[in-house]
Motif scaffolding. Sequence first.
Motif: not given
Length: 311
Positions: A7-12, A17-19, A41-42
């Motif tokens: 999944i891309t763009g997982c910092s927010s 939520a999906l991760a 930003k992790k």
Amino acid sequence: AQKTVLITGCSSGIGLALAIKLARDKQKRFKVYATMRNLSKKEKLEKAANNILGKTLEIKQLDVCDEESIKTCVNNIPERRIDILVSNAGMGLIGPIECQTIDEMKTVMDTNFFGLVRLLKEILPDMKKRKSGHIVIISSVMGLQGILFNDVYAASKFAVEGFCESLAIQALQFKLRVSLIEPGPVITEFEKKVYEDGMKMDLSAADEETARMFADVYLKNYNQIFQSLGQSAEEVAEHTVKIILTENPPFRHQTNTLYTPVTTLKYADPNGNLPIDSFYKMVFHHDRIFHASLNFFKLLRWSSRKNIAST
Ligand code: NAD
């Protein structure tokens, strides 16, 4: 066997939520590679992941605007095997085009559209070889319908939709699945950032009428639209998990039933005037109708929540 998800763009927002939802699956059906452009930003994702970190969830760096970073990330996944790709990273842009630079517009296209293309150039050949894979794209209702002062953002999502419609035909031959998730308004960092940038925008390049339309009409109603229609990132993630788990997933899935009457206008008139006239009247000529519709949406939302709570 466990399915690998990138999944891309997982910092927010929706990506985060999906991760978490997939990695917390009770049957442990997924191994999630939650990626983000900037690993500093992790923290938020790490906190939410807690005991599953390093087990069903791993955090990796990936910038969708950088081919090398995509390659490095994919090469570090065992056998480069990605069963499910979720292209989620994206950005918004609102305002009159007179007040935006071409470079700002190019960044939106580069992230929202070419970001997906770069991912697929790296991941699609492996999926084709294996004759298995599911490509899930977080698009938007704005990939179906343009909205006032979202010209370039809507164009970027239309590009995504046209690209995927073409790809989906080829994908059938390789037994790959393609699904576009189309949320309406979602309350995330995205919407806050877009609003703040809109508020800060230098409107001096626009004529008075346009500046007034943007500042006094559009921005004033922006928060109300999100309040009355907005879903949470978790709701959109739930819809996405359902699509991922469906045996024959649909090509398109809108997540917000309150918004469906709006997108339906497009299909009700082949000439295309109905949605444009309706938006125009709602926003400019019948402010009261606009507010009445918002109140109606609020009521629907309240009653649907009540129904869910009582079942
Ligand atoms: P968000 O801002 O919380 O998430 C977007 C993520 O993408 C951020 O984490 C950001 O850092 C990341 N990102 C931006 N550029 C990147 C790059 N070059 N490489 C890697 N990551 C990058 O907002 P969100 O609402 O969760 O947005 C997720 C997706 O949902 C986007 O594609 C957006 O267009 C779409 N969407 C959002 C809404 C909404 O109202 N919020 C509505 C419909 C669709």
